[in-house]
Scaffold this motif. Sequence first.
Motif, PDB file in Angstrom:
ATOM      1  N   PHE A  54      -9.092  -8.809  10.703  1.00 16.23           N
ATOM      2  CA  PHE A  54      -7.917  -8.080  10.170  1.00 16.23           C
ATOM      3  C   PHE A  54      -7.850  -7.920   8.678  1.00 16.23           C
ATOM      4  N   GLY A 335      -9.432  -0.305  20.551  1.00 17.65           N
ATOM      5  CA  GLY A 335      -8.027  -1.248  19.892  1.00 17.65           C
ATOM      6  C   GLY A 335      -8.299  -1.714  18.483  1.00 17.65           C
ATOM      7  N   THR A 338      -7.759   1.004  15.877  1.00 19.91           N
ATOM      8  CA  THR A 338      -6.440   1.582  15.979  1.00 19.91           C
ATOM      9  C   THR A 338      -5.479   0.454  15.298  1.00 19.91           C
ATOM     10  N   ILE A 339      -5.928  -0.931  15.435  1.00 27.28           N
ATOM     11  CA  ILE A 339      -5.174  -1.919  14.771  1.00 27.28           C
ATOM     12  C   ILE A 339      -5.282  -1.761  13.200  1.00 27.28           C
ATOM     13  N   GLY A 341      -5.643   1.058  11.740  1.00 24.41           N
ATOM     14  CA  GLY A 341      -5.136   2.356  11.414  1.00 24.41           C
ATOM     15  C   GLY A 341      -5.930   3.455  11.436  1.00 24.41           C
ATOM     16  N   ILE A 343      -7.162   5.864  14.245  1.00 23.30           N
ATOM     17  CA  ILE A 343      -7.242   6.168  15.678  1.00 23.30           C
ATOM     18  C   ILE A 343      -8.269   6.982  15.833  1.00 23.30           C
TER      19      ILE A 343
ATOM     20  N   VAL C  63      -2.827  -3.500  21.352  1.00 21.70           N
ATOM     21  CA  VAL C  63      -2.676  -3.104  20.016  1.00 21.70           C
ATOM     22  C   VAL C  63      -1.436  -3.386  19.369  1.00 21.70           C
ATOM     23  N   ARG C  66      -1.031  -7.234  19.020  1.00 20.49           N
ATOM     24  CA  ARG C  66      -1.723  -7.769  18.201  1.00 20.49           C
ATOM     25  C   ARG C  66      -0.941  -7.395  16.548  1.00 20.49           C
ATOM     26  N   ILE C  67      -0.477  -6.200  16.394  1.00 21.82           N
ATOM     27  CA  ILE C  67      -0.266  -5.940  15.140  1.00 21.82           C
ATOM     28  C   ILE C  67       1.057  -6.565  14.695  1.00 21.82           C
ATOM     29  N   GLU C  70       0.480 -10.422  14.366  1.00 20.05           N
ATOM     30  CA  GLU C  70      -0.136 -10.963  13.132  1.00 20.05           C
ATOM     31  C   GLU C  70       0.853 -11.126  12.199  1.00 20.05           C
ATOM     32  N   ARG C 302       1.668   0.756  10.423  1.00 18.70           N
ATOM     33  CA  ARG C 302       0.676   0.742  11.642  1.00 18.70           C
ATOM     34  C   ARG C 302       1.335   1.359  12.646  1.00 18.70           C
ATOM     35  N   LEU C 306       0.889   4.677  15.062  1.00 17.69           N
ATOM     36  CA  LEU C 306       0.501   5.246  16.204  1.00 17.69           C
ATOM     37  C   LEU C 306       1.380   6.003  16.972  1.00 17.69           C
TER      38      LEU C 306
END
Lengths: 500, 162, 344
Positions: A54, A335, A338-339, A341, A343, C63, C66-67, C70, C302, C306
Amino acid sequence: MSDLIHNLQLGFATSLSLLNIVLCLGGCLIGTLIGVLPGIGPIATIAMLLPITFNVDPTSALIMLAGIYYGAQYGGSTTAILVNIPGEATAVVTVLDGHPMARQGRAGIALGIAAIGSFIAGTISTLVVAALGVPLSELALWFGPPEYFSLMVLGLTLAIVLVQGSLLKAGSMVLLGLLLSTVGADLETGQDRLTFGLDELSDGIDFAVLAMGLFGFAEVLRNLQSFEAQPQVHTTIGRLLPSREDFKRALRPILRGTGLGSILGILPGNGAVLAPFASYALEKRIADDSSRFGRGAIEGVAGPEAANNAGAQTAFIPLLTLGIPPNAVMALMVGAMTIHGIIPGPQVINNRPDLFWGMVTSMWIGNLALLAINLPLVGLWVRLLRVPYRLMFPAILIFCCIGIYSINNRPGDVLLMAGFGIVGHSLFRLGFEPAPLLLGFVLGRLLEEKLRQALVLSRGSFLPFVTRPVSCGLLIVAVAVLIIALLPAVRKKRAEVSLS
Amino acid sequence: MSRDPRELTAGACLLGIAAIALWQGSDLDPGTLRQMGPGMLPRVLAVLVGLCGVAIGLRSLWQVAPQAAGAAPGADPARGTWSALRAPVFLVLAATVFGLCVRPLGLVIASPLAIVISTLASPETKRLESLWFALGMTAFCVVLFWTLLGLPIPVAPWLIGY
Amino acid sequence: MKNSARTSRTSRLSVPNRWRKLQAVALGAAACLWGTVVSAADPYPARPITEIVPFSAGGPTDVIARITGEHMSKVLGQQIVIENVAGAGGTTGITRGAQAKGDGYTIMMGHMGTHAAAPALYPRLKYNPEKDFEPIGLAVGTPILIVAKKDFPAKDFREFVAYLKANQAKVNEAHAGVGSVSFTTCTLFDSQLGIKPARVAYRGTGPALNDLMGGQVDYMCDQIVNLAEQIKGGKIKAYAIATEKRSPALPDVPTTAEGGMPEFQVSAWNALFAPKGTPKDVVAKLNDALVKALDDATTRQRLLDLGGILPDGPGRTPAALGDLVKKEVARWTPILKATGAVGD
């Protein structure tokens, strides 16, 4: 061409930063470790290490995660060669000739050629990704359900070529593998099939559970039953690395394997797992003396290893160019992106060229790192074979148990593995070989899925399988393979009959 | 013309597996060939496996059995039934114990137990050495899988909660 | 047996030294363990929290978990560890979560599939979405899009609907498997339109999207996060989005209301749950952490990137989630039962 060079320059500028090199190396090391350990695969590891990434930028995060993925390919073949246990699905074929080589004292050569072959394959397929990524991804879209089905049929016919013993027994193992692959919830209706009412089986049998049971457990059982069978008894530490002669023998299989792997890796739905089987079958068919296969033929290690590494690299193509993951590991990468940012999609290559080219170039760096890591380790691994078996087998057992448990955090999987171990041992005692079973199992799911999808799309007609050109072509090749494989057997029978 | 008992058993086993599969899948709708239901492929495959079993069994009736050297691969003829069964029994027991104990008792109990039980599968085991090995291996596994790799595997829920 | 007798004599000689070393190690280990036992009396959360995500890693729910996880970890001061337990449309993981101890150290990220559609799709379901959980809070909703292959013969949503109605025997609809969001939402869509197209099942969104892009199938319904980039890249066409307002991620896609079908409003909501019996103050702490995560600028951005829809003030409470679950179960059960699709 100059575009490509410019892009590669951009890529290397990104991937050669100190942080990215360190992350790449770290990923490859972890990946190798994961590949060696049974059960735990790159999926679980990448999922676990996602939080660590991260705090770094997306390119660096992906470089490390990708390193884990292809590191695992290298590691999986190590256990396949040393202890006859494939660490990954793609290493199943490596046990066929890799382990016999180890028993002949040529473990070092096998490990060495696996590493070198993988590196060559990695270099070439990285270039393929760089130069042909976008057009190849369009090709993948052409593969509809009928084409896929025909490819799977072709894959199954390869099983016939894989075995040494009775073709009838090989065929029955393939069928059994196919039958086992139907266990679980049905795709269209969601009903449980052949699960004996057990919830554990409602998602089907995990490949690792089957492989660890059939190969790991059964292998330990076999070695305990017979002192002579244990690998330690025979090995003298011979040459640690392949000789020039070995290398000359292995070069063309490596190149052919790379070609097969590069193409099959792009196909979605994990068609890449077919690559090592296809390579083995090809090498065995065109070898001057195919009876060497199964007894330690170096081509039987070099080709499949190159194929599976090439497949692992080109599997990134649909991910990076279309945003569609071809297998579960790539889905994880989606994934991860995506996390962060980003995509994944068709725009990534234009919007984030540093990401795309940075990843492509770091693939090559990763392969180089893996070669540098694995070649020196060969000596260590070979020495590990000297550990007395009475200590080695409990270690193998506990690694298998922990590894299998960690896949789904289900104790039932461990019990299932033990069950398959007994089954595997019984099969061995009855003269069956496990490799075709695994192949049938691996291909079975895709085979049925694509068959039923194709039939829904064609409203029940079988015509598209032969009217669509690619599908028809694949089926013709499958029939040809079958005929060629069965002919010698028929001729031999005729000779036997005429002699008596 | 001698029979090959191993082949006959092999064929019988395949038939048995096919029968079990057919029985388990009997409540699934096979649909038609054009519109396949969930039961179609399992049924077809089970039948094919059964046919192979029959073929192998029939073939064993006239096929000459290979001589003693290759007859029962892997089994030392000098040993008795217990030695033949010892390894499978203890290994399966070890895995079972591990599977049953790992969640409630954690790795620190399940692992040494499984290792010690599995060492009983080999007649070459030395008791004290196995004990040390079990403890050492457990410590190694805890460090490797839990600390280093961070796997969510229960280590000692009765002691540290996880 | 004879061999071991000879060698064990030598090994016995070295045992005393090994024994002493082991004693030292054991004492050290005991001291450490004692420390951790003592610290277990600390206030919640005293150790890492496990969050079960009932889908495989990398997918939209994972996802999102996790976002949000965190930032929640930062607020709570303890790491939230994601555990993926995939299977049976998410119900395997949720079953595991429902049976966990209600001490606040196991929570789960459920969604519309697991907590609204599941009772209708899985007759042997081992949990009751309304009764077996303590709702913590809504995390984010992902709008549903109706997309088609890029050369589908319709200019806009109205033509699309008309084409479907006229050609329902010819069209092919893709979905990601029984129990998936694409399956459930398209079931509603088809039933509202009154059509019964051929439905092609895939193992997951990836293969389904692949065939849609390749033109092998005609249309599907799925979450925006899976489709946005492919739409922007021109590989597939989006006809409508099933929300009240257009999404900022895809401003050119009209809403279903604008296209003449306002009754099709769906969003796949994701929410956090705890097992029944989790103390109220623990639930409140978790809810607070979740709300703070949703308010945090980075996390918020974030999730919005999405294409997600974040809940507003009154929609964020545990009670609001409880009401939503009740409503959704009532909404989806009759529709899904009518299809006859049954899992488990």
